[in-house]
Motif scaffolding. Structure first.
Motif, PDB file in Angstrom:
ATOM      1  N   LEU A   1     -11.502 -13.044  38.805  1.00  0.00           N
ATOM      2  CA  LEU A   1     -10.378 -13.571  37.695  1.00  0.00           C
ATOM      3  C   LEU A   1      -9.237 -13.068  37.475  1.00  0.00           C
ATOM      4  O   LEU A   1      -8.244 -13.941  37.329  1.00  0.00           O
ATOM      5  CB  LEU A   1     -11.430 -13.914  36.533  1.00  0.00           C
ATOM      6  N   GLY A   2      -9.350 -11.935  37.644  1.00  0.00           N
ATOM      7  CA  GLY A   2      -8.139 -11.008  37.497  1.00  0.00           C
ATOM      8  C   GLY A   2      -6.907 -11.321  38.514  1.00  0.00           C
ATOM      9  O   GLY A   2      -5.986 -11.411  38.159  1.00  0.00           O
ATOM     10  N   ARG A   3      -7.495 -11.392  39.641  1.00  0.00           N
ATOM     11  CA  ARG A   3      -6.644 -11.680  40.498  1.00  0.00           C
ATOM     12  C   ARG A   3      -6.224 -12.986  40.665  1.00  0.00           C
ATOM     13  O   ARG A   3      -4.802 -13.389  40.829  1.00  0.00           O
ATOM     14  CB  ARG A   3      -7.397 -11.373  41.935  1.00  0.00           C
TER      15      ARG A   3
ATOM     16  N   SER B   1      -0.638 -19.420  40.961  1.00  0.00           N
ATOM     17  CA  SER B   1       0.187 -20.451  40.443  1.00  0.00           C
ATOM     18  C   SER B   1      -0.991 -21.697  40.097  1.00  0.00           C
ATOM     19  O   SER B   1      -0.674 -22.458  39.255  1.00  0.00           O
ATOM     20  CB  SER B   1       1.442 -21.064  41.365  1.00  0.00           C
ATOM     21  N   LEU B   2      -1.838 -21.741  41.136  1.00  0.00           N
ATOM     22  CA  LEU B   2      -3.117 -22.924  40.962  1.00  0.00           C
ATOM     23  C   LEU B   2      -3.724 -22.869  39.678  1.00  0.00           C
ATOM     24  O   LEU B   2      -4.166 -23.575  39.220  1.00  0.00           O
ATOM     25  CB  LEU B   2      -3.710 -22.763  42.153  1.00  0.00           C
ATOM     26  N   TYR B   3      -3.990 -21.317  39.282  1.00  0.00           N
ATOM     27  CA  TYR B   3      -4.819 -21.306  38.146  1.00  0.00           C
ATOM     28  C   TYR B   3      -4.273 -20.682  37.010  1.00  0.00           C
ATOM     29  O   TYR B   3      -4.936 -20.089  35.848  1.00  0.00           O
ATOM     30  CB  TYR B   3      -6.048 -20.382  38.664  1.00  0.00           C
ATOM     31  N   ARG B   4      -2.921 -20.349  37.033  1.00  0.00           N
ATOM     32  CA  ARG B   4      -2.260 -19.662  35.874  1.00  0.00           C
ATOM     33  C   ARG B   4      -2.504 -20.120  34.381  1.00  0.00           C
ATOM     34  O   ARG B   4      -3.134 -19.523  33.839  1.00  0.00           O
ATOM     35  CB  ARG B   4      -0.885 -19.540  36.103  1.00  0.00           C
ATOM     36  N   ALA B   5      -2.410 -21.518  34.556  1.00  0.00           N
ATOM     37  CA  ALA B   5      -2.278 -22.017  33.129  1.00  0.00           C
ATOM     38  C   ALA B   5      -3.919 -22.420  32.624  1.00  0.00           C
ATOM     39  O   ALA B   5      -4.343 -21.984  31.566  1.00  0.00           O
ATOM     40  CB  ALA B   5      -1.634 -23.618  33.198  1.00  0.00           C
ATOM     41  N   ALA B   6      -4.722 -22.519  33.715  1.00  0.00           N
ATOM     42  CA  ALA B   6      -6.390 -22.617  33.318  1.00  0.00           C
ATOM     43  C   ALA B   6      -6.911 -21.374  33.056  1.00  0.00           C
ATOM     44  O   ALA B   6      -7.863 -21.210  32.171  1.00  0.00           O
ATOM     45  CB  ALA B   6      -6.867 -23.224  34.520  1.00  0.00           C
ATOM     46  N   LEU B   7      -6.433 -20.434  33.353  1.00  0.00           N
ATOM     47  CA  LEU B   7      -7.066 -19.003  32.987  1.00  0.00           C
ATOM     48  C   LEU B   7      -6.555 -18.080  32.036  1.00  0.00           C
ATOM     49  O   LEU B   7      -6.958 -16.926  31.764  1.00  0.00           O
ATOM     50  CB  LEU B   7      -7.266 -17.930  34.662  1.00  0.00           C
ATOM     51  N   GLN B   8      -5.411 -18.374  31.805  1.00  0.00           N
ATOM     52  CA  GLN B   8      -4.456 -17.431  30.892  1.00  0.00           C
ATOM     53  C   GLN B   8      -5.160 -16.995  29.477  1.00  0.00           C
ATOM     54  O   GLN B   8      -4.831 -15.953  29.274  1.00  0.00           O
ATOM     55  CB  GLN B   8      -3.186 -18.218  30.612  1.00  0.00           C
ATOM     56  N   ASN B   9      -5.889 -17.942  29.008  1.00  0.00           N
ATOM     57  CA  ASN B   9      -6.705 -17.392  27.668  1.00  0.00           C
ATOM     58  C   ASN B   9      -8.165 -16.968  27.967  1.00  0.00           C
ATOM     59  O   ASN B   9      -8.763 -16.880  26.975  1.00  0.00           O
ATOM     60  CB  ASN B   9      -6.651 -18.593  26.894  1.00  0.00           C
TER      61      ASN B   9
ATOM     62  N   LYS C   1     -14.045 -11.300  32.008  1.00  0.00           N
ATOM     63  CA  LYS C   1     -15.645 -10.878  31.550  1.00  0.00           C
ATOM     64  C   LYS C   1     -16.236 -12.207  31.018  1.00  0.00           C
ATOM     65  O   LYS C   1     -17.513 -12.097  30.639  1.00  0.00           O
ATOM     66  CB  LYS C   1     -15.759  -9.649  30.856  1.00  0.00           C
ATOM     67  N   THR C   2     -15.715 -13.272  30.946  1.00  0.00           N
ATOM     68  CA  THR C   2     -15.948 -14.383  30.288  1.00  0.00           C
ATOM     69  C   THR C   2     -17.342 -14.978  30.749  1.00  0.00           C
ATOM     70  O   THR C   2     -17.356 -14.808  31.999  1.00  0.00           O
ATOM     71  CB  THR C   2     -14.884 -15.521  30.213  1.00  0.00           C
ATOM     72  N   ASP C   3     -18.039 -15.845  30.035  1.00  0.00           N
ATOM     73  CA  ASP C   3     -19.132 -16.647  30.622  1.00  0.00           C
ATOM     74  C   ASP C   3     -18.810 -17.319  31.764  1.00  0.00           C
ATOM     75  O   ASP C   3     -17.742 -18.146  31.581  1.00  0.00           O
ATOM     76  CB  ASP C   3     -19.847 -17.170  29.592  1.00  0.00           C
ATOM     77  N   TRP C   4     -19.534 -17.227  33.140  1.00  0.00           N
ATOM     78  CA  TRP C   4     -18.713 -17.943  34.347  1.00  0.00           C
ATOM     79  C   TRP C   4     -18.781 -19.315  33.953  1.00  0.00           C
ATOM     80  O   TRP C   4     -17.839 -20.182  34.426  1.00  0.00           O
ATOM     81  CB  TRP C   4     -19.621 -17.609  35.097  1.00  0.00           C
ATOM     82  N   ALA C   5     -19.773 -19.947  33.134  1.00  0.00           N
ATOM     83  CA  ALA C   5     -19.717 -21.335  33.080  1.00  0.00           C
ATOM     84  C   ALA C   5     -18.516 -21.935  32.055  1.00  0.00           C
ATOM     85  O   ALA C   5     -18.546 -23.060  32.036  1.00  0.00           O
ATOM     86  CB  ALA C   5     -20.888 -21.727  32.355  1.00  0.00           C
ATOM     87  N   ALA C   6     -17.923 -21.080  31.451  1.00  0.00           N
ATOM     88  CA  ALA C   6     -16.737 -21.256  30.764  1.00  0.00           C
ATOM     89  C   ALA C   6     -15.279 -21.598  31.507  1.00  0.00           C
ATOM     90  O   ALA C   6     -14.512 -22.068  31.509  1.00  0.00           O
ATOM     91  CB  ALA C   6     -16.446 -20.323  29.703  1.00  0.00           C
ATOM     92  N   VAL C   7     -15.535 -21.199  32.946  1.00  0.00           N
ATOM     93  CA  VAL C   7     -14.185 -21.070  33.885  1.00  0.00           C
ATOM     94  C   VAL C   7     -14.126 -22.628  34.270  1.00  0.00           C
ATOM     95  O   VAL C   7     -15.099 -23.296  34.506  1.00  0.00           O
ATOM     96  CB  VAL C   7     -14.669 -20.132  35.131  1.00  0.00           C
ATOM     97  N   PRO C   8     -13.159 -23.350  34.116  1.00  0.00           N
ATOM     98  CA  PRO C   8     -12.889 -24.793  34.609  1.00  0.00           C
ATOM     99  C   PRO C   8     -13.160 -24.862  35.816  1.00  0.00           C
ATOM    100  O   PRO C   8     -12.754 -24.191  36.686  1.00  0.00           O
ATOM    101  CB  PRO C   8     -11.354 -24.896  34.150  1.00  0.00           C
ATOM    102  N   PHE C   9     -13.550 -26.148  36.110  1.00  0.00           N
ATOM    103  CA  PHE C   9     -13.373 -26.797  37.401  1.00  0.00           C
ATOM    104  C   PHE C   9     -12.270 -27.160  38.139  1.00  0.00           C
ATOM    105  O   PHE C   9     -11.366 -27.404  37.351  1.00  0.00           O
ATOM    106  CB  PHE C   9     -14.500 -27.993  37.266  1.00  0.00           C
ATOM    107  N   LEU C  10     -12.148 -26.976  39.363  1.00  0.00           N
ATOM    108  CA  LEU C  10     -11.192 -27.442  40.224  1.00  0.00           C
ATOM    109  C   LEU C  10     -11.524 -28.835  40.884  1.00  0.00           C
ATOM    110  O   LEU C  10     -12.605 -28.682  41.238  1.00  0.00           O
ATOM    111  CB  LEU C  10     -10.714 -26.456  41.232  1.00  0.00           C
ATOM    112  N   THR C  11     -10.598 -29.839  40.625  1.00  0.00           N
ATOM    113  CA  THR C  11     -10.882 -31.167  41.377  1.00  0.00           C
ATOM    114  C   THR C  11      -9.727 -31.274  42.341  1.00  0.00           C
ATOM    115  O   THR C  11      -8.828 -30.787  42.589  1.00  0.00           O
ATOM    116  CB  THR C  11     -10.646 -32.128  40.240  1.00  0.00           C
TER     117      THR C  11
END
Length: 384
Positions: A19-21, A26-34, A38-48
């Motif tokens: 996740l740090g990488r 650019s594809l994930y910058r907005a989705a992961l910025q907050n 070490k967040t719960d993996w289920a909280a990571v957004p899906f990619l469509t």
């Protein structure tokens, strides 16, 4: 260092590093910025695929170090590019090579690949692994049955890589190989199909799961006890297609894939739309029944999720015309009713067929009609 998923794990290995990488991608910058690494993996957004389309149109997919670009058809029409760096190709090749070796492919083998090598990934997905293994791969491409047969016989091809329908055609024309690696069409998910293909080629036929976006993801071994996941390359999950929640081992749902090391266009919790089951065992992670449908058009019938594409595979396994069938739903006394009409020959034991449907789908059919002249209408939902 290898990526090894522990039995019972609910997140990929090296999650924080991954996740740090990707936070700077650019594809994930907005989705992961907050999100914390070490967040719960289920909280990571899906990619469509819709998000991939947006990223392509915004110029976010290209990678400066890419050395290969494939195109992939998009379900909504058109295509998307897929970028790979030299490191991506090598990592995918090494993971696939290990899977091919477990399947019984040897470095001294001639391997004939009957998938396309043009603008779509196709045969390249397989080629990477065979080259890394050191096998003598022949990138033949699709079709040309007579030429394919000639090459198999004159080169002593031991391993064929092909869709099962084309492999069976080659076998019926006289081709003989020791091992078939099958992809592109259902093999294990249609009852009796593997046996027919093996009889035609006099070979062992193993099922592989790959996609243009993700590459090779899983492959059977000669034990034929499920498709073993390439855990050095991808992390797979199965989710409820409605809620997005992870399904327990053995429960069917939508397959989600995450690349563990890919640099160009890495997939992070990408929803494939494919229907499968996941099973974690002591020796690895498996798709025990392969991929057996698509979640598109999912129906809720009598409180149970029913996937029309899975019903088509079931029909094909019973020798019925899966291209000409109708699923009909209606209401009676406030309750759901389910009927199925299909083109084919009426079996001797209709009750056994009804029982098998209920066992497979956990739903009882209220009506089953098999006729030689039925014209399928897909799904007719007439519920009030």
């Amino acid at each position: 260092m290898t990526n090894t998923l522990q039995v019972g794990s609910t997140s990929p290995p090296n999650q924080a590093e991954l996740l740090g990488r990707l936070k700077s991608h650019s594809l994930y910058r907005a989705a992961l910025q907050n999100l914390s690494e070490k967040t719960d993996w289920a909280a990571v957004p899906f990619l469509t695929r819709e998000r991939l389309t947006e990223a392509f149109e915004a110029g976010e997919l290209a990678h400066p170090d890419a050395v290969r670009v494939h195109l992939t058809p998009h379900p909504g029409g058109g295509w998307l590019p897929e970028y790979a760096t030299r490191a991506d190709i090598d990592a995918h090749g090494q993971a696939a090579a290990a899977a091919f070796a477990r399947a019984g492919v040897r470095p001294e083998d001639h391997v004939q690949i009957a998938f396309g090598f043009h603008r779509f990934a196709g045969g390249w997905i397989m080629q990477d692994g065979f080259e890394a293994l050191g096998a003598k791969s022949l990138p033949f491409g699709p079709g040309e049955s007579e030429a394919q047969l000639d090459a198999i016989q004159k080169l002593g091809v031991r391993v064929l890589v092909s869709a099962p329908s084309f492999a069976q055609k080659l076998g019926e024309a006289g081709a003989r190989v020791e091992l078939l690696i099958s992809s592109g069409e259902p093999l294990t998910s249609i009852a009796g199909r593997r046996e027919r293909v093996e009889a035609a080629l006099e070979c062992v036929a193993l099922d592989a799961y790959a996609s243009s976006e993700a590459g090779m993801m899983a492959l059977e071994t000669p034990e034929k006890n499920g498709l073993r996941v390439l855990e050095d390359w991808v992390y797979l999950e199965v989710i409820d297609p409605e809620t997005g929640e992870n399904m327990p081992d053995g429960e069917r749902g939508e397959l989600v894939v995450t690349h563990l090391s890919k640099q160009a266009m890495p997939l992070l919790r990408f929803r494939t739309g494919d229907l499968t089951r996941l099973e974690r065992r002591a020796d690895g992670v498996y798709l025990p029944g392969g991929v057996f449908g698509n979640v598109g058009g999912m129906l809720k019938v009598k409180g149970v999720k029913l996937f029309p594409r899975e019903v088509a595979f079931w029909l094909a396994g019973h020798g019925l015309d899966h291209t000409q069938h109708t699923l009909r739903l209606w209401s009676q006394g406030g309750a759901d009713r389910l009927g199925l009409s299909v083109r084919g020959q009426t079996p001797e034991n209709m009750n056994a067929l009804l029982a098998d449907f209920q066992r497979r789908f956990a739903i009882r059919l209220d009506d089953l009609d098999i006729a030689e002249e039925h014209d399928g209408a897909g799904v007719l939902d007439e519920r009030e």
